[in-house]
Design a protein around this motif. Structure first.
Motif, PDB file in Angstrom:
ATOM      1  N   SER A  53       0.834  -1.206   0.000  1.00 30.54           N
ATOM      2  CA  SER A  53       0.000   0.000   0.000  1.00 30.54           C
ATOM      3  C   SER A  53       0.861   1.245   0.000  1.00 30.54           C
ATOM      4  CB  SER A  53      -0.962   0.072   1.192  1.00 30.54           C
ATOM      5  OG  SER A  53      -0.919  -1.015   2.031  1.00 30.54           O
ATOM      6  N   CYS A  54       0.207   2.340  -0.348  1.00 27.24           N
ATOM      7  CA  CYS A  54       0.830   3.654  -0.339  1.00 27.24           C
ATOM      8  C   CYS A  54       1.389   3.945   1.045  1.00 27.24           C
ATOM      9  CB  CYS A  54      -0.233   4.699  -0.630  1.00 27.24           C
ATOM     10  SG  CYS A  54      -0.038   5.531  -2.154  1.00 27.24           S
ATOM     11  N   PRO A  55       2.512   4.551   1.215  1.00 28.70           N
ATOM     12  CA  PRO A  55       3.472   5.024   0.223  1.00 28.70           C
ATOM     13  C   PRO A  55       4.647   4.051   0.099  1.00 28.70           C
ATOM     14  CG  PRO A  55       3.985   6.002   2.324  1.00 28.70           C
ATOM     15  CD  PRO A  55       2.895   4.985   2.572  1.00 28.70           C
ATOM     16  N   GLU A  56       4.439   2.773   0.455  1.00 33.75           N
ATOM     17  CA  GLU A  56       5.571   1.839   0.532  1.00 33.75           C
ATOM     18  C   GLU A  56       6.327   1.645  -0.776  1.00 33.75           C
ATOM     19  OE1 GLU A  56       5.077  -1.720   3.016  1.00 33.75           O
ATOM     20  OE2 GLU A  56       3.217  -0.796   3.696  1.00 33.75           O
ATOM     21  N   VAL A  86       7.075   3.819  -3.016  1.00 35.09           N
ATOM     22  CA  VAL A  86       8.026   4.932  -3.145  1.00 35.09           C
ATOM     23  C   VAL A  86       9.091   4.839  -2.053  1.00 35.09           C
ATOM     24  CG1 VAL A  86       8.270   7.429  -3.350  1.00 35.09           C
ATOM     25  CG2 VAL A  86       6.160   6.341  -4.074  1.00 35.09           C
ATOM     26  N   LEU A  87       8.656   4.444  -0.870  1.00 35.47           N
ATOM     27  CA  LEU A  87       9.586   4.340   0.262  1.00 35.47           C
ATOM     28  C   LEU A  87      10.666   3.284  -0.010  1.00 35.47           C
ATOM     29  CD1 LEU A  87       9.662   5.851   2.895  1.00 35.47           C
ATOM     30  CD2 LEU A  87       8.324   4.041   3.944  1.00 35.47           C
TER      31      LEU A  87
END
Lengths: 63, 343
Positions: free
Chosen positions: A9-12, A14-15
């Motif tokens: 899920s967000c923001p993983e 990008v992380l």
């Protein structure tokens, strides 16, 4: 270097990408599984001065 | 990229303006669209709480799901996924709702309240940002609810189908459900106006990925300003709308569906912000994700509704003296969830 962020899920996505960039790789591939993550990761890679190309849900970034 | 920023700015403006229009045509003050409040009203209609004057199947929610589902289906973004810690998500949904109801509004309504001149929204936003920063700290430490996986398509179609049924219910208003108190529905705009605004908001939110918690979170994590633009757009749109319709009244006291106990406003939204970061998005975003086929988000929506039931039945809504101890327990729960779920 290739990382797989599918199903996260967000923001993983990008992380995970951010963490993978710590070693400043010249080339990175990020697998995503939805359009929101595709856009988010692409935007982040661009902000880190990577040139990106995408094939479906595979993002390739190079410096 | 510039086009995308323009789109989310415009999308936010439109949602803000339409929220003001819904208030003008009958919705409660500063409550053009509020995911927490409206899910709470739907749970009231099903008897999950006893505040029967807050029992109505809000067509805005139905519209948002229709809009987001339609947009996702057409753009081939409807994918049925699930299995990423559904039970924890359910509990986080409950937690976020109880926090939001202490403040009296979800993050979206927090912006609408600010845009109506309700200065208590400032305490809300400070608490919200604090909660987000706490959540971001744990994300940086490796917090994760793990991956989801493909699921049977039928599961993802359940929510839109339920919404069709709910639309029939709101038009028929069958006796086995609860519809306001003493024959009076809660303040509301005409059904088809609410539904229409919901559809527009659903399409915009699905296309732009609008998310209230994401705005502040992405700045803290990545210096990414995309989502905050939508947040500001909603504020400006609602501000203009409220000024035009004479619904802007600046102050702390006497605001519609609000209280001015600063620490409850602050800690309520802190809990809502923290929980939302752990979930990966605010209640609006959860609703959009479930319309796109994310069944974990659908479970979260059920958690939000259960949380609403609990909050009202236990008297944890607004500035009640029971709220602070309950928020403390929820903060401990969030800390526990933040620590034990690691990649």
């Amino acid at each position: 270097m290739r990382i797989d962020t599918s199903g996260l899920s967000c923001p993983e996505p990008v992380l995970k990408t951010k963490k993978a960039l710590k070693d400043k790789p010249a080339y990175i591939e990020v697998i995503v599984d939805n359009t929101a993550a595709l856009q988010n990761v692409s935007r982040f890679l661009k902000s880190q001065k990577y040139e990106i190309t995408t094939e479906d849900f595979l993002i390739k970034g190079s410096k | 990229m510039k086009n995308k920023k323009l789109m989310i700015a415009l999308g936010g403006l439109i949602i803000g303006i339409l929220s003001g229009v819904l208030v003008k045509y009958g919705n409660p003050g500063n409550m053009g669209v509020c995911i927490a409040c409206f899910l709470r009203d739907i749970s009231g209609s099903f008897g999950l709480h006893s505040a029967s004057k807050l029992a109505y199947v809000r067509p805005e929610i139905i519209g948002i799901v229709f809009g987001a589902f339609g947009a996702a289906y057409i753009t081939k973004e409807f994918n049925v996924k699930g299995g990423s810690a559904p039970f924890i998500r359910f509990l986080l949904g409950m937690t976020v709702m109880i926090g939001a109801l202490a403040f009296l509004g979800c993050p979206l309504r927090m912006i609408l309240r600010l845009a109506g001149g309700d200065l208590n929204g400032i305490l809300g936003i400070l608490g919200f940002a604090t909660g987000i920063i706490i959540g971001v700290f744990f994300l940086n430490k490796g917090f994760s609810l793990r991956r989801n996986y493909n699921q049977a398509k039928a599961g993802g179609l359940m929510l839109p189908v339920i919404m069709v049924a709910l639309l029939a219910m709101v038009m028929i208003q069958p006796v086995f459900m609860i519809w306001g108190a003493d024959g009076n529905l809660p303040a509301h705009a005409p059904i088809f106006l609410s539904l229409g605004v919901g559809v527009v908001a659903g399409v915009i939110a699905q296309r732009t990925r609008l998310c209230m918690v994401g705005g502040i979170r992405d700045i803290a994590l990545f210096r990414d300003y995309y989502l905050i633009i939508g947040f500001i757009g909603i504020f400006l749109g609602a501000l203009v709308s409220n000024l035009v319709f004479g619904n802007f009244h600046m102050g702390f006291e006497g605001q519609p569906a609000a209280h001015s106990v600063w620490y409850v406003n602050f800690f309520g939204m802190l809990v809502a912000g923290w929980g939302s970061v752990l979930l990966g998005g605010c209640p609006l975003r959860q609703l959009i994700l479930s319309s796109e086929g994310n069944v974990d988000s659908s479970v979260t929506i059920m958690g939000l509704m259960m949380g609403a039931g609990l909050a009202h039945n236990l008297g944890l809504v607004g500035a009640s003296e029971r709220v602070v101890p309950a928020l403390c327990v929820l903060a401990i729960f969030l800390l526990f969830v933040s620590i034990i779920n690691r990649d």
